[in-house]
Design a protein around this motif. Structure first.
Motif, PDB file in Angstrom:
ATOM      1  N   THR A  67       0.871  -1.173   0.000  1.00 13.01           N
ATOM      2  CA  THR A  67       0.000   0.000   0.000  1.00 13.01           C
ATOM      3  C   THR A  67       0.905   1.219   0.000  1.00 13.01           C
ATOM      4  O   THR A  67       1.762   1.370   0.865  1.00 13.01           O
ATOM      5  CB  THR A  67      -0.932   0.013   1.218  1.00 13.01           C
ATOM      6  OG1 THR A  67      -1.806  -1.128   1.124  1.00 13.01           O
ATOM      7  CG2 THR A  67      -1.772   1.283   1.261  1.00 13.01           C
TER       8      THR A  67
ATOM      9  N   ARG B  56       1.454   5.143   0.222  1.00 13.31           N
ATOM     10  CA  ARG B  56       0.867   6.360   0.780  1.00 13.31           C
ATOM     11  C   ARG B  56       1.489   7.555   0.067  1.00 13.31           C
ATOM     12  O   ARG B  56       2.700   7.597  -0.135  1.00 13.31           O
ATOM     13  CB  ARG B  56       1.113   6.418   2.276  1.00 13.31           C
ATOM     14  CG  ARG B  56       0.461   5.237   2.985  1.00 13.31           C
ATOM     15  CD  ARG B  56       0.613   5.262   4.487  1.00 13.31           C
ATOM     16  NE  ARG B  56       0.161   4.029   5.113  1.00 13.31           N
ATOM     17  CZ  ARG B  56      -1.089   3.605   5.174  1.00 13.31           C
ATOM     18  NH1 ARG B  56      -2.042   4.317   4.658  1.00 13.31           N
ATOM     19  NH2 ARG B  56      -1.390   2.461   5.766  1.00 13.31           N
TER      20      ARG B  56
ATOM     21  N   HIS C 228      -1.840  14.110  -2.384  1.00 11.56           N
ATOM     22  CA  HIS C 228      -2.382  14.698  -3.599  1.00 11.56           C
ATOM     23  C   HIS C 228      -3.077  15.982  -3.180  1.00 11.56           C
ATOM     24  O   HIS C 228      -4.109  15.944  -2.490  1.00 11.56           O
ATOM     25  CB  HIS C 228      -3.358  13.737  -4.280  1.00 11.56           C
ATOM     26  CG  HIS C 228      -3.914  14.303  -5.548  1.00 11.56           C
ATOM     27  ND1 HIS C 228      -5.252  14.422  -5.762  1.00 11.56           N
ATOM     28  CD2 HIS C 228      -3.297  14.792  -6.652  1.00 11.56           C
ATOM     29  CE1 HIS C 228      -5.455  14.958  -6.958  1.00 11.56           C
ATOM     30  NE2 HIS C 228      -4.283  15.180  -7.508  1.00 11.56           N
TER      31      HIS C 228
ATOM     32  N   ARG D 140      -3.410  10.270   0.740  1.00 10.31           N
ATOM     33  CA  ARG D 140      -4.133   9.192   0.065  1.00 10.31           C
ATOM     34  C   ARG D 140      -3.301   7.914   0.124  1.00 10.31           C
ATOM     35  O   ARG D 140      -2.121   7.947   0.448  1.00 10.31           O
ATOM     36  CB  ARG D 140      -4.411   9.572  -1.396  1.00 10.31           C
ATOM     37  CG  ARG D 140      -5.407  10.727  -1.502  1.00 10.31           C
ATOM     38  CD  ARG D 140      -5.804  11.046  -2.907  1.00 10.31           C
ATOM     39  NE  ARG D 140      -6.325   9.894  -3.622  1.00 10.31           N
ATOM     40  CZ  ARG D 140      -6.454   9.846  -4.946  1.00 10.31           C
ATOM     41  NH1 ARG D 140      -6.122  10.888  -5.688  1.00 10.31           N
ATOM     42  NH2 ARG D 140      -6.925   8.779  -5.535  1.00 10.31           N
ATOM     43  N   ARG D 141      -3.923   6.833  -0.244  1.00 16.36           N
ATOM     44  CA  ARG D 141      -3.209   5.566  -0.337  1.00 16.36           C
ATOM     45  C   ARG D 141      -3.718   4.796  -1.550  1.00 16.36           C
ATOM     46  O   ARG D 141      -4.862   4.979  -1.997  1.00 16.36           O
ATOM     47  CB  ARG D 141      -3.338   4.755   0.936  1.00 16.36           C
ATOM     48  CG  ARG D 141      -4.724   4.395   1.271  1.00 16.36           C
ATOM     49  CD  ARG D 141      -4.826   3.808   2.656  1.00 16.36           C
ATOM     50  NE  ARG D 141      -6.243   3.643   2.924  1.00 16.36           N
ATOM     51  CZ  ARG D 141      -6.760   2.649   3.573  1.00 16.36           C
ATOM     52  NH1 ARG D 141      -5.990   1.718   4.062  1.00 16.36           N
ATOM     53  NH2 ARG D 141      -8.043   2.566   3.756  1.00 16.36           N
ATOM     54  N   TYR D 142      -2.849   3.944  -2.050  1.00 13.41           N
ATOM     55  CA  TYR D 142      -3.175   3.171  -3.250  1.00 13.41           C
ATOM     56  C   TYR D 142      -2.507   1.804  -3.145  1.00 13.41           C
ATOM     57  O   TYR D 142      -1.328   1.697  -2.788  1.00 13.41           O
ATOM     58  CB  TYR D 142      -2.689   3.918  -4.502  1.00 13.41           C
ATOM     59  CG  TYR D 142      -2.622   3.067  -5.740  1.00 13.41           C
ATOM     60  CD1 TYR D 142      -3.758   2.479  -6.269  1.00 13.41           C
ATOM     61  CD2 TYR D 142      -1.403   2.837  -6.374  1.00 13.41           C
ATOM     62  CE1 TYR D 142      -3.688   1.693  -7.398  1.00 13.41           C
ATOM     63  CE2 TYR D 142      -1.329   2.055  -7.510  1.00 13.41           C
ATOM     64  CZ  TYR D 142      -2.474   1.477  -8.014  1.00 13.41           C
ATOM     65  OH  TYR D 142      -2.404   0.690  -9.125  1.00 13.41           O
ATOM     66  N   THR D 143      -3.254   0.749  -3.452  1.00 12.73           N
ATOM     67  CA  THR D 143      -2.732  -0.618  -3.429  1.00 12.73           C
ATOM     68  C   THR D 143      -2.838  -1.204  -4.842  1.00 12.73           C
ATOM     69  O   THR D 143      -3.940  -1.482  -5.307  1.00 12.73           O
ATOM     70  CB  THR D 143      -3.527  -1.496  -2.438  1.00 12.73           C
ATOM     71  OG1 THR D 143      -3.477  -0.876  -1.145  1.00 12.73           O
ATOM     72  CG2 THR D 143      -2.953  -2.888  -2.369  1.00 12.73           C
TER      73      THR D 143
ATOM     74  N   GLU E 267      -1.231  -2.730 -12.219  1.00 13.74           N
ATOM     75  CA  GLU E 267      -2.647  -2.421 -12.003  1.00 13.74           C
ATOM     76  C   GLU E 267      -3.406  -3.023 -13.174  1.00 13.74           C
ATOM     77  O   GLU E 267      -3.066  -2.787 -14.331  1.00 13.74           O
ATOM     78  CB  GLU E 267      -2.870  -0.917 -11.953  1.00 13.74           C
ATOM     79  CG  GLU E 267      -4.317  -0.524 -11.766  1.00 13.74           C
ATOM     80  CD  GLU E 267      -4.894  -0.958 -10.422  1.00 13.74           C
ATOM     81  OE1 GLU E 267      -6.119  -1.181 -10.371  1.00 13.74           O
ATOM     82  OE2 GLU E 267      -4.151  -1.059  -9.431  1.00 13.74           O
TER      83      GLU E 267
ATOM     84  N   LEU F 247      -7.719   8.328 -10.748  1.00 11.96           N
ATOM     85  CA  LEU F 247      -6.688   7.293 -10.663  1.00 11.96           C
ATOM     86  C   LEU F 247      -5.271   7.807 -10.935  1.00 11.96           C
ATOM     87  O   LEU F 247      -4.300   7.277 -10.388  1.00 11.96           O
ATOM     88  CB  LEU F 247      -6.997   6.169 -11.659  1.00 11.96           C
ATOM     89  CG  LEU F 247      -8.254   5.360 -11.394  1.00 11.96           C
ATOM     90  CD1 LEU F 247      -8.554   4.442 -12.570  1.00 11.96           C
ATOM     91  CD2 LEU F 247      -8.112   4.568 -10.107  1.00 11.96           C
TER      92      LEU F 247
ATOM     93  N   ALA G 201      -2.605   8.348  -8.144  1.00 11.80           N
ATOM     94  CA  ALA G 201      -2.167   7.087  -7.546  1.00 11.80           C
ATOM     95  C   ALA G 201      -1.168   6.385  -8.459  1.00 11.80           C
ATOM     96  O   ALA G 201      -0.173   5.819  -7.997  1.00 11.80           O
ATOM     97  CB  ALA G 201      -3.367   6.185  -7.277  1.00 11.80           C
TER      98      ALA G 201
ATOM     99  N   ALA H  88       2.629   5.321  -7.738  1.00  9.04           N
ATOM    100  CA  ALA H  88       3.068   3.933  -7.931  1.00  9.04           C
ATOM    101  C   ALA H  88       4.295   3.874  -8.831  1.00  9.04           C
ATOM    102  O   ALA H  88       5.219   3.088  -8.582  1.00  9.04           O
ATOM    103  CB  ALA H  88       1.937   3.104  -8.528  1.00  9.04           C
TER     104      ALA H  88
END
Length: 192
Positions: free
Chosen positions: A41, A43, A46, A51-54, A70, A84, A87, A91
């Motif tokens: 995940t 962090r 923005h 925010r967080r994105y996995t 993804e 999106l 994120a 990533a």
């Protein structure tokens, strides 16, 4: 839809049919690849928000290199791109810092003749094979340019047994065909 897929390197969980197809294709591409679902995940900030994105998967390829992946349908990417994109930027940065690359896999890159071949051939990878016929088939493919059905018919056995050997050799990578198109009787076959 949640499911699991057994791989030579463990089990990968998927949350959609497209993710399942991605795992199948990764397994076909590299039987030794380690596919890890939701590996990290990330962090990030923005604007003023935390925010967080996995990401869906991390694929560690047996020959080296890693992909953070993804999996999304193209329509979802288009409709949600504004939300999106931050994120995905995070990533990409995370992947670069950790010796990987970030990529987005869509149905356009996942689904098609290669996936169809993978679904057909993966179950045959570990099925027993007639070693003598296998050696003859590989030698014949190495000696001359030959098509699929010509190779099957060149083997000193029944057509059914010849088909079984040739399909299994393709599944194991001992025989090579162009998987960007469906395998048909006129498909050219070579030895690896």
């Amino acid at each position: 839809m949640t499911g699991f897929q057994a791989l030579a390197t463990g089990v990968a969980q998927h949350e959609s049919a497209l993710e399942r197809d991605f795992v199948t294709l990764a397994n076909w591409t590299d039987a030794g690849a380690l596919v890890t679902e939701q590996p990290v995940t990330i962090r990030f900030r923005h604007g003023q928000r935390s925010r967080r994105y996995t990401p869906d998967f991390r694929v560690d390829w047996s020959a080296g290199g890693s992909d953070l992946v993804e999996v999304k349908y193209r329509a979802d990417l288009r409709s949600d791109w504004h939300r999106l994109r931050p994120a995905f930027v995070a990533a990409r940065a995370w992947a670069g810092e950790h010796g990987a690359r970030f990529r987005i896999a869509t149905e356009r890159g996942i689904r098609g003749p290669r996936l169809d071949a993978a679904k057909r051939l993966l179950p045959l990878r570990n099925v027993p094979i007639d070693t003598a016929l296998a050696e003859l088939a590989v030698a014949r493919a190495r000696a001359d340019a030959i098509d699929f059905i010509g190779l099957v018919d060149a083997l000193p056995t029944t057509r059914e047994a010849g088909l079984a050997v040739v399909w299994r050799l393709i599944a194991r990578g001992a025989l090579v065909v162009d998987l960007s198109a469906p395998i048909v009787p006129s498909t050219r076959v070579g030895a690896a």
